[in-house]
Design a protein around this motif. Structure first.
Motif, PDB file in Angstrom:
ATOM      1  N   LEU A 306     -10.620   1.267   0.328  1.00 44.36           N
ATOM      2  CA  LEU A 306      -9.651   1.764  -0.664  1.00 44.36           C
ATOM      3  C   LEU A 306     -10.290   1.877  -2.047  1.00 44.36           C
ATOM      4  CD1 LEU A 306      -6.196   0.161   0.249  1.00 44.36           C
ATOM      5  CD2 LEU A 306      -7.305   2.205   1.140  1.00 44.36           C
ATOM      6  N   ASN A 307     -11.160   0.935  -2.376  1.00 48.42           N
ATOM      7  CA  ASN A 307     -11.854   1.001  -3.665  1.00 48.42           C
ATOM      8  C   ASN A 307     -12.721   2.247  -3.785  1.00 48.42           C
ATOM      9  OD1 ASN A 307     -11.027  -1.045  -5.324  1.00 48.42           O
ATOM     10  ND2 ASN A 307     -12.197  -2.581  -4.161  1.00 48.42           N
ATOM     11  N   ILE A 308     -13.346   2.617  -2.701  1.00 45.38           N
ATOM     12  CA  ILE A 308     -14.187   3.829  -2.724  1.00 45.38           C
ATOM     13  C   ILE A 308     -13.301   5.072  -2.826  1.00 45.38           C
ATOM     14  CG2 ILE A 308     -15.789   5.212  -1.342  1.00 45.38           C
ATOM     15  CD1 ILE A 308     -16.895   2.410  -0.412  1.00 45.38           C
ATOM     16  N   ILE A 309     -12.199   5.051  -2.090  1.00 39.87           N
ATOM     17  CA  ILE A 309     -11.286   6.209  -2.130  1.00 39.87           C
ATOM     18  C   ILE A 309     -10.774   6.426  -3.563  1.00 39.87           C
ATOM     19  CG2 ILE A 309      -9.000   7.025  -1.365  1.00 39.87           C
ATOM     20  CD1 ILE A 309      -9.697   5.771   1.387  1.00 39.87           C
ATOM     21  N   LYS A 310     -10.560   5.326  -4.280  1.00 44.44           N
ATOM     22  CA  LYS A 310     -10.084   5.431  -5.669  1.00 44.44           C
ATOM     23  C   LYS A 310     -11.028   6.244  -6.542  1.00 44.44           C
ATOM     24  CE  LYS A 310      -7.364   1.317  -6.304  1.00 44.44           C
ATOM     25  NZ  LYS A 310      -7.620  -0.117  -6.418  1.00 44.44           N
ATOM     26  N   LYS A 313     -13.417  12.256  -5.679  1.00 41.79           N
ATOM     27  CA  LYS A 313     -12.872  13.514  -6.203  1.00 41.79           C
ATOM     28  C   LYS A 313     -12.601  14.475  -5.038  1.00 41.79           C
ATOM     29  CE  LYS A 313     -12.862  13.116 -10.786  1.00 41.79           C
ATOM     30  NZ  LYS A 313     -13.946  12.332 -11.304  1.00 41.79           N
ATOM     31  N   THR A 314     -13.302  14.228  -3.932  1.00 39.61           N
ATOM     32  CA  THR A 314     -13.078  15.011  -2.715  1.00 39.61           C
ATOM     33  C   THR A 314     -13.090  14.054  -1.524  1.00 39.61           C
ATOM     34  OG1 THR A 314     -14.353  16.828  -3.700  1.00 39.61           O
ATOM     35  CG2 THR A 314     -13.906  16.981  -1.342  1.00 39.61           C
ATOM     36  N   VAL A 315     -12.148  14.242  -0.610  1.00 42.41           N
ATOM     37  CA  VAL A 315     -12.127  13.405   0.593  1.00 42.41           C
ATOM     38  C   VAL A 315     -11.933  14.292   1.822  1.00 42.41           C
ATOM     39  CG1 VAL A 315     -10.970  11.512   1.831  1.00 42.41           C
ATOM     40  CG2 VAL A 315     -11.017  11.496  -0.677  1.00 42.41           C
ATOM     41  N   ILE A 316     -12.722  14.023   2.847  1.00 42.45           N
ATOM     42  CA  ILE A 316     -12.490  14.663   4.139  1.00 42.45           C
ATOM     43  C   ILE A 316     -12.187  13.547   5.125  1.00 42.45           C
ATOM     44  CG2 ILE A 316     -13.505  16.037   6.005  1.00 42.45           C
ATOM     45  CD1 ILE A 316     -15.426  17.177   3.846  1.00 42.45           C
ATOM     46  N   GLU A 325      -1.646   3.750  17.422  1.00 44.71           N
ATOM     47  CA  GLU A 325      -0.376   3.922  18.146  1.00 44.71           C
ATOM     48  C   GLU A 325       0.267   2.560  18.406  1.00 44.71           C
ATOM     49  OE1 GLU A 325      -3.324   4.951  19.209  1.00 44.71           O
ATOM     50  OE2 GLU A 325      -3.275   7.076  19.758  1.00 44.71           O
ATOM     51  N   ASP A 326      -0.549   1.502  18.383  1.00 42.80           N
ATOM     52  CA  ASP A 326      -0.060   0.149  18.596  1.00 42.80           C
ATOM     53  C   ASP A 326       0.170  -0.485  17.220  1.00 42.80           C
ATOM     54  OD1 ASP A 326       0.075  -2.622  18.945  1.00 42.80           O
ATOM     55  OD2 ASP A 326      -1.265  -2.566  20.686  1.00 42.80           O
ATOM     56  N   LYS A 327       1.391  -0.983  16.996  1.00 40.81           N
ATOM     57  CA  LYS A 327       1.725  -1.410  15.621  1.00 40.81           C
ATOM     58  C   LYS A 327       0.847  -2.561  15.126  1.00 40.81           C
ATOM     59  CE  LYS A 327       5.814  -4.436  16.334  1.00 40.81           C
ATOM     60  NZ  LYS A 327       5.398  -5.017  17.588  1.00 40.81           N
ATOM     61  N   ASN A 328       0.261  -3.309  16.045  1.00 43.86           N
ATOM     62  CA  ASN A 328      -0.624  -4.399  15.629  1.00 43.86           C
ATOM     63  C   ASN A 328      -1.960  -3.893  15.075  1.00 43.86           C
ATOM     64  OD1 ASN A 328       1.092  -6.550  16.468  1.00 43.86           O
ATOM     65  ND2 ASN A 328       0.581  -6.002  18.580  1.00 43.86           N
ATOM     66  N   PHE A 329      -2.268  -2.640  15.371  1.00 44.39           N
ATOM     67  CA  PHE A 329      -3.589  -2.139  14.974  1.00 44.39           C
ATOM     68  C   PHE A 329      -3.519  -0.863  14.143  1.00 44.39           C
ATOM     69  CE2 PHE A 329      -3.893  -4.289  19.123  1.00 44.39           C
ATOM     70  CZ  PHE A 329      -4.534  -5.445  18.674  1.00 44.39           C
ATOM     71  N   LYS A 330      -2.393  -0.689  13.459  1.00 49.15           N
ATOM     72  CA  LYS A 330      -2.248   0.558  12.695  1.00 49.15           C
ATOM     73  C   LYS A 330      -2.521   0.371  11.198  1.00 49.15           C
ATOM     74  CE  LYS A 330       2.566   0.590  11.343  1.00 49.15           C
ATOM     75  NZ  LYS A 330       3.866   1.220  11.437  1.00 49.15           N
ATOM     76  N   ILE A 331      -2.672  -0.890  10.769  1.00 47.32           N
ATOM     77  CA  ILE A 331      -2.717  -1.141   9.316  1.00 47.32           C
ATOM     78  C   ILE A 331      -3.861  -0.405   8.617  1.00 47.32           C
ATOM     79  CG2 ILE A 331      -2.918  -2.943   7.536  1.00 47.32           C
ATOM     80  CD1 ILE A 331      -1.653  -4.842   9.614  1.00 47.32           C
ATOM     81  N   GLY A 332      -5.048  -0.467   9.194  1.00 49.11           N
ATOM     82  CA  GLY A 332      -6.210   0.186   8.567  1.00 49.11           C
ATOM     83  C   GLY A 332      -5.935   1.662   8.340  1.00 49.11           C
ATOM     84  N   THR A 333      -5.466   2.331   9.381  1.00 47.70           N
ATOM     85  CA  THR A 333      -5.198   3.768   9.307  1.00 47.70           C
ATOM     86  C   THR A 333      -4.097   4.075   8.281  1.00 47.70           C
ATOM     87  OG1 THR A 333      -5.838   3.972  11.620  1.00 47.70           O
ATOM     88  CG2 THR A 333      -4.510   5.764  10.712  1.00 47.70           C
ATOM     89  N   TYR A 334      -3.030   3.306   8.325  1.00 48.37           N
ATOM     90  CA  TYR A 334      -1.907   3.580   7.417  1.00 48.37           C
ATOM     91  C   TYR A 334      -2.235   3.285   5.966  1.00 48.37           C
ATOM     92  CZ  TYR A 334       1.215   5.318  10.881  1.00 48.37           C
ATOM     93  OH  TYR A 334       1.773   6.138  11.824  1.00 48.37           O
ATOM     94  N   ALA A 337      -4.140   6.215   4.750  1.00 46.71           N
ATOM     95  CA  ALA A 337      -3.224   7.354   4.559  1.00 46.71           C
ATOM     96  C   ALA A 337      -2.460   7.197   3.252  1.00 46.71           C
ATOM     97  CB  ALA A 337      -2.259   7.447   5.737  1.00 46.71           C
ATOM     98  N   LYS A 338      -1.987   5.991   2.988  1.00 44.82           N
ATOM     99  CA  LYS A 338      -1.207   5.750   1.778  1.00 44.82           C
ATOM    100  C   LYS A 338      -2.075   5.959   0.529  1.00 44.82           C
ATOM    101  CE  LYS A 338       2.109   2.565  -0.036  1.00 44.82           C
ATOM    102  NZ  LYS A 338       2.283   1.141  -0.259  1.00 44.82           N
ATOM    103  N   ALA A 339      -3.300   5.466   0.591  1.00 47.08           N
ATOM    104  CA  ALA A 339      -4.206   5.637  -0.549  1.00 47.08           C
ATOM    105  C   ALA A 339      -4.457   7.120  -0.813  1.00 47.08           C
ATOM    106  CB  ALA A 339      -5.525   4.915  -0.274  1.00 47.08           C
ATOM    107  N   LEU A 340      -4.569   7.902   0.246  1.00 40.67           N
ATOM    108  CA  LEU A 340      -4.820   9.338   0.067  1.00 40.67           C
ATOM    109  C   LEU A 340      -3.595  10.035  -0.519  1.00 40.67           C
ATOM    110  CD1 LEU A 340      -6.897  10.243   3.253  1.00 40.67           C
ATOM    111  CD2 LEU A 340      -7.699   9.721   0.957  1.00 40.67           C
ATOM    112  N   LEU A 341      -2.416   9.597  -0.098  1.00 44.34           N
ATOM    113  CA  LEU A 341      -1.197  10.199  -0.644  1.00 44.34           C
ATOM    114  C   LEU A 341      -1.085   9.950  -2.146  1.00 44.34           C
ATOM    115  CD1 LEU A 341       1.415   9.415   2.160  1.00 44.34           C
ATOM    116  CD2 LEU A 341       0.618  11.672   1.444  1.00 44.34           C
TER     117      LEU A 341
END
Ligand code: ADP
Ligand code: MG
Length: 393
Positions: A306-310, A313-316, A325-334, A337-341
């Motif tokens: 997340l620090n790098i995403i901050k 200037k461009t992200v792919i 898909e498993d709620k126990n393992f979705k935190i990293g992905t979500y 996603a939130k940081a990108l939003l």
């Protein structure tokens, strides 16, 4: 890369236009046990082109595929529910016409006469074994159904299939509006990326993703990896990954990428998860045993990413960080996603699964969600795109 789009077409009143659409959407059973479209976002990408052609007085003949019937007539993969949803979206009637192994007289007559009125759609092209082998005869017969061809299916434009490539030898060919938007966005990203450029790659299909990382060695400033892609790199560094998913065949390419990054003085820009979530706990990545399975990136890695995403200037981004898909393992992905939003960077996101994380509503203009997964990766990796070659200006 500039494409010849349908806006260049003049005087097409009364002409039949074969539109290669993206009709490959997920299906589900509704409460009444009827098969319906589960997610129509990809279908919506076809609307602008179809409506434009109709407005010009042309008659669109829609073609496309659904799933992988591999040359067999599989009832569950009929385009019927797709036609139904598209009817709603367009507010016009669609006549679905069955196809044969080769497009025979019956299809030709049905398209020509079109006695029912409305827009014509041909049944799933992959019901014919001719489509995926790029059969010229099949393409020629498809071409006989119309005067002009339009490619509006970016998602298959990296494929040499009859309705994508061969067809373009037999009809004047143009790019659809969404296809052109895709190419403009991706091409401008490659040409003028604002730096720092952060490439985030995860997911399970290692074979399609490693070539993109390789291509971006000189272009990207940071590489953030997750999923089976990261596991393959971890394995390439001779660390044990237990039972985690990785791709043995691609360890040599992962090693080559590591060497190249080292030679470019960029090895410190390659981020593999420092900690990971295994089935029951969070562990340091260098401390796994033979029974562990990596299923998500851990909290320290998330913070680092997340620090790098901050700063970006461009992200792919392509591919989830874990088994999201498993709620126990979705935190990293979500969290990514939130940081990108919340980011102001120019962001391009692609991939069938990565796409699911984002609801298109609420996505700001700086985020472009590609309609292609494999196609986006192939384009970014600089591979030949058989469906685009003849559309270049
Ligand atoms: P995309 O469709 O976005 O290109 P992929 O198809 O390559 O992405 O990968 C998505 C799949 O990868 C998801 O089903 C997800 O569960 C799986 N996945 C990601 N990380 C892991 C992991 N560590 N172990 C097992 N599966 C994973
Ligand atoms: Mg996928």
């Amino acid at each position: 890369m500039l494409l010849r789009t349908i806006k260049k077409l003049k005087n097409i009143k009364g002409q039949r236009v074969l539109v290669r659409c993206d009709l490959d959407v997920p299906l589900k059973k509704n409460k009444k046990s009827l098969v319906v479209v589960a997610d129509d976002r990809r279908l919506k990408n076809n609307l602008a082109t179809i409506n434009y052609l109709i407005k010009q007085g042309a008659q669109p003949v829609l073609i496309g595929h659904l799933g992988r019937p591999a040359g067999k007539l599989i009832k569950n993969l009929s385009l019927q529910p797709v036609a139904k949803r598209l009817e709603k979206l367009l507010g016009r009637k669609i006549n679905l016409i069955n196809i044969e192994r080769f497009i025979g007289q019956a299809v030709f007559k049905a398209v020509k006469d079109n006695q029912l009125g409305g827009i014509i759609m041909l049944e799933n092209l992959r019901f014919s074994d001719r489509e995926e082998i790029n059969c010229k005869r099949f393409a020629k017969q498809l071409a006989k159904l119309a005067d002009i061809y339009v490619n509006e299916a970016f998602a298959v434009s990296h494929r040499s299939h009859a309705s994508v490539e061969a067809i373009q030898y037999y009809l004047p060919s143009y790019a659809g509006l969404n296809l052109s938007l895709e190419v403009t966005n991706l091409a401008s990203l490659l040409k003028y990326p604002r730096q720092p450029l952060v490439l985030i790659i995860g997911g399970s299909k290692v074979a399609t993703k490693l070539p993109v990382i390789e291509k971006f060695i000189s272009l990207a400033d940071y590489f953030l990896l997750g999923g089976a892609v990261a596991n393959t790199f971890i394995k390439a560094m001779a660390l044990p990954v237990g039972k985690s998913l990785f791709d043995n065949q691609f360890i040599p390419l992962a090693q080559k990428i590591i060497d190249n990054l080292f030679q470019n003085g960029k090895l410190d820009k390659l981020f593999l998860p420092f900690d990971v979530k295994v089935s029951s706990a969070v562990k340091r990545v260098d401390n796994l045993n033979s029974k562990d399975t990596i299923l998500d990136i851990g909290p320290i890695s998330i913070n680092l990413y997340l620090n790098i995403i901050k700063q970006a200037k461009t992200v792919i981004w392509n591919g989830p960080m874990g088994k999201f898909e498993d709620k126990n393992f979705k935190i990293g992905t979500y969290k990514i996603a939130k940081a990108l939003l919340n980011s102001k960077a120019k962001i391009v996101i692609g991939g069938g699964d990565t796409d699911k994380i984002f609801n298109r509503q609420g996505v700001k203009n700086n985020i472009f969600i590609s309609s292609g997964g494999g196609a986006m990766l192939a384009f970014l990796a600089g591979k030949t795109m058989p469906g685009l070659i003849r559309l270049k200006l």
